[in-house]
Design a protein around this motif. Structure first.
Motif, PDB file in Angstrom:
ATOM      1  N   HIS A 131       0.845  -1.195   0.000  1.00  0.00           N
ATOM      2  CA  HIS A 131       0.000   0.000   0.000  1.00  0.00           C
ATOM      3  C   HIS A 131       0.872   1.233   0.000  1.00  0.00           C
ATOM      4  CE1 HIS A 131       0.172  -1.726   4.132  1.00  0.00           C
ATOM      5  NE2 HIS A 131       0.850  -0.629   4.294  1.00  0.00           N
ATOM      6  N   GLN A 132       2.157   0.974  -0.203  1.00  0.00           N
ATOM      7  CA  GLN A 132       3.082   2.079  -0.065  1.00  0.00           C
ATOM      8  C   GLN A 132       3.026   3.095  -1.177  1.00  0.00           C
ATOM      9  OE1 GLN A 132       7.084   1.003   0.551  1.00  0.00           O
ATOM     10  NE2 GLN A 132       6.975   1.394   2.722  1.00  0.00           N
ATOM     11  N   GLU A 133       2.989   2.587  -2.424  1.00  0.00           N
ATOM     12  CA  GLU A 133       3.076   3.552  -3.520  1.00  0.00           C
ATOM     13  C   GLU A 133       1.966   4.584  -3.422  1.00  0.00           C
ATOM     14  OE1 GLU A 133       3.298   1.112  -7.047  1.00  0.00           O
ATOM     15  OE2 GLU A 133       4.843   0.017  -5.944  1.00  0.00           O
ATOM     16  N   ASN A 134       0.777   4.057  -3.254  1.00  0.00           N
ATOM     17  CA  ASN A 134      -0.380   4.907  -3.122  1.00  0.00           C
ATOM     18  C   ASN A 134      -0.249   5.863  -1.941  1.00  0.00           C
ATOM     19  OD1 ASN A 134      -2.885   5.815  -3.620  1.00  0.00           O
ATOM     20  ND2 ASN A 134      -3.870   3.805  -3.581  1.00  0.00           N
ATOM     21  N   MET A 135       0.153   5.284  -0.808  1.00  0.00           N
ATOM     22  CA  MET A 135       0.236   6.043   0.432  1.00  0.00           C
ATOM     23  C   MET A 135       1.376   7.044   0.388  1.00  0.00           C
ATOM     24  SD  MET A 135      -1.746   6.347   2.774  1.00  0.00           S
ATOM     25  CE  MET A 135      -1.293   7.209   4.270  1.00  0.00           C
ATOM     26  N   LYS A 136       2.524   6.601  -0.145  1.00  0.00           N
ATOM     27  CA  LYS A 136       3.680   7.507  -0.252  1.00  0.00           C
ATOM     28  C   LYS A 136       3.286   8.743  -1.035  1.00  0.00           C
ATOM     29  CE  LYS A 136       7.826   6.312   1.396  1.00  0.00           C
ATOM     30  NZ  LYS A 136       8.822   5.292   1.270  1.00  0.00           N
ATOM     31  N   ARG A 137       2.530   8.503  -2.103  1.00  0.00           N
ATOM     32  CA  ARG A 137       2.126   9.633  -2.926  1.00  0.00           C
ATOM     33  C   ARG A 137       1.237  10.566  -2.107  1.00  0.00           C
ATOM     34  NH1 ARG A 137       0.273   6.780  -7.217  1.00  0.00           N
ATOM     35  NH2 ARG A 137      -1.853   7.132  -6.548  1.00  0.00           N
ATOM     36  N   LYS A 138       0.326   9.952  -1.364  1.00  0.00           N
ATOM     37  CA  LYS A 138      -0.559  10.766  -0.529  1.00  0.00           C
ATOM     38  C   LYS A 138       0.230  11.526   0.526  1.00  0.00           C
ATOM     39  CE  LYS A 138      -4.914   8.354  -0.966  1.00  0.00           C
ATOM     40  NZ  LYS A 138      -5.705   7.288  -0.392  1.00  0.00           N
ATOM     41  N   LEU A 139       1.206  10.815   1.105  1.00  0.00           N
ATOM     42  CA  LEU A 139       2.018  11.446   2.146  1.00  0.00           C
ATOM     43  C   LEU A 139       2.822  12.606   1.579  1.00  0.00           C
ATOM     44  CD1 LEU A 139       3.310   8.400   4.182  1.00  0.00           C
ATOM     45  CD2 LEU A 139       1.607  10.079   4.845  1.00  0.00           C
ATOM     46  N   ASP A 140       3.359  12.397   0.371  1.00  0.00           N
ATOM     47  CA  ASP A 140       4.106  13.474  -0.263  1.00  0.00           C
ATOM     48  C   ASP A 140       3.202  14.687  -0.464  1.00  0.00           C
ATOM     49  OD1 ASP A 140       6.458  12.136  -0.259  1.00  0.00           O
ATOM     50  OD2 ASP A 140       6.259  11.353  -2.286  1.00  0.00           O
ATOM     51  N   GLU A 141       1.972  14.396  -0.858  1.00  0.00           N
ATOM     52  CA  GLU A 141       1.018  15.500  -1.005  1.00  0.00           C
ATOM     53  C   GLU A 141       0.792  16.186   0.335  1.00  0.00           C
ATOM     54  OE1 GLU A 141      -2.571  13.952  -2.710  1.00  0.00           O
ATOM     55  OE2 GLU A 141      -1.480  13.191  -4.450  1.00  0.00           O
ATOM     56  N   LEU A 142       0.640  15.349   1.376  1.00  0.00           N
ATOM     57  CA  LEU A 142       0.408  15.911   2.709  1.00  0.00           C
ATOM     58  C   LEU A 142       1.577  16.784   3.123  1.00  0.00           C
ATOM     59  CD1 LEU A 142      -0.998  12.935   4.794  1.00  0.00           C
ATOM     60  CD2 LEU A 142      -2.170  15.013   4.154  1.00  0.00           C
ATOM     61  N   ARG A 143       2.776  16.275   2.853  1.00  0.00           N
ATOM     62  CA  ARG A 143       3.976  17.027   3.215  1.00  0.00           C
ATOM     63  C   ARG A 143       4.002  18.381   2.530  1.00  0.00           C
ATOM     64  NH1 ARG A 143       6.915  12.271   2.802  1.00  0.00           N
ATOM     65  NH2 ARG A 143       7.096  11.462   4.895  1.00  0.00           N
ATOM     66  N   THR A 144       3.677  18.365   1.250  1.00  0.00           N
ATOM     67  CA  THR A 144       3.756  19.633   0.533  1.00  0.00           C
ATOM     68  C   THR A 144       2.699  20.600   1.077  1.00  0.00           C
ATOM     69  OG1 THR A 144       2.470  18.597  -1.186  1.00  0.00           O
ATOM     70  CG2 THR A 144       4.800  18.832  -1.621  1.00  0.00           C
ATOM     71  N   ILE A 145       1.629  20.045   1.586  1.00  0.00           N
ATOM     72  CA  ILE A 145       0.605  20.940   2.133  1.00  0.00           C
ATOM     73  C   ILE A 145       0.989  21.434   3.523  1.00  0.00           C
ATOM     74  CG2 ILE A 145      -1.846  21.168   2.689  1.00  0.00           C
ATOM     75  CD1 ILE A 145      -2.303  18.701   0.872  1.00  0.00           C
ATOM     76  N   THR A 146       1.666  20.556   4.289  1.00  0.00           N
ATOM     77  CA  THR A 146       1.909  20.908   5.687  1.00  0.00           C
ATOM     78  C   THR A 146       3.169  21.750   5.890  1.00  0.00           C
ATOM     79  OG1 THR A 146       2.968  18.768   5.942  1.00  0.00           O
ATOM     80  CG2 THR A 146       0.729  18.959   6.755  1.00  0.00           C
ATOM     81  N   LYS A 147       4.063  21.745   4.900  1.00  0.00           N
ATOM     82  CA  LYS A 147       5.326  22.471   5.084  1.00  0.00           C
ATOM     83  C   LYS A 147       5.113  23.955   5.322  1.00  0.00           C
ATOM     84  CE  LYS A 147       8.849  19.653   3.067  1.00  0.00           C
ATOM     85  NZ  LYS A 147       9.350  19.139   1.830  1.00  0.00           N
TER      86      LYS A 147
END
Ligand SMILES: [Zn+2]
Length: 147
Positions: A131-147
């Protein structure tokens, strides 16, 4: 109602119980005893003691719920605990050898992946891509939003 959020939190490595019981008092009691933060959509659930940590979820989309929790510093992203917990059982996964995984995962996965993990309770096998690829992508999105 927050089942997807619960899975998302487990994916991040958080020890997450999805409460299915009735009534709010047993929930608050359990949270106190186990030192948990309550995440709820119920606006009638209010802290009664200083140690009660109750956080109301306003967002509808699970990704926005996670984002909100990060922004409010209820949770944080930690690479080390990512994908360390069974999404169904909330139990820490054990790493298993490739031999143990052989025949229990699709062949193309077996040849693609180096590391495999197993839930000691439901015996579900996880691998880095499960479930990583999907989740990693989501997390990357989250990171870009939270920075
Ligand atoms: Zn499991």
């Amino acid at each position: 109602m927050l089942g997807k959020l619960a899975k998302g939190l487990r994916m991040l490595g958080y020890d997450t119980v999805y409460y299915r019981g009735e009534g709010t008092y047993p929930l608050i009691k359990m949270a106190r005893e186990e030192g948990r933060v309550i995440l709820t959509r119920n606006n009638k659930l209010i802290p009664k003691k200083p140690e009660d940590r109750i956080h109301r979820i306003m967002e509808d989309k699970p990704s926005l719920q996670l984002k909100g929790l990060i922004q409010k510093k209820v949770i944080s992203l930690n690479e080390k605990t990512l994908f360390s917990r069974c999404l169904l059982c909330n139990i820490l996964l054990n790493e298993i050898t490739r031999e143990e995984a052989e025949g229990k995962v699709p062949d193309f996965i077996f040849f693609q992946q180096k590391k495999f993990f197993r839930c000691p309770q439901c015996l579900k096998i996880y691998w880095q891509g499960s479930h990583q690829e999907n989740m990693k992508r989501k997390l990357d999105e989250l990171r870009t939003i939270t920075k």
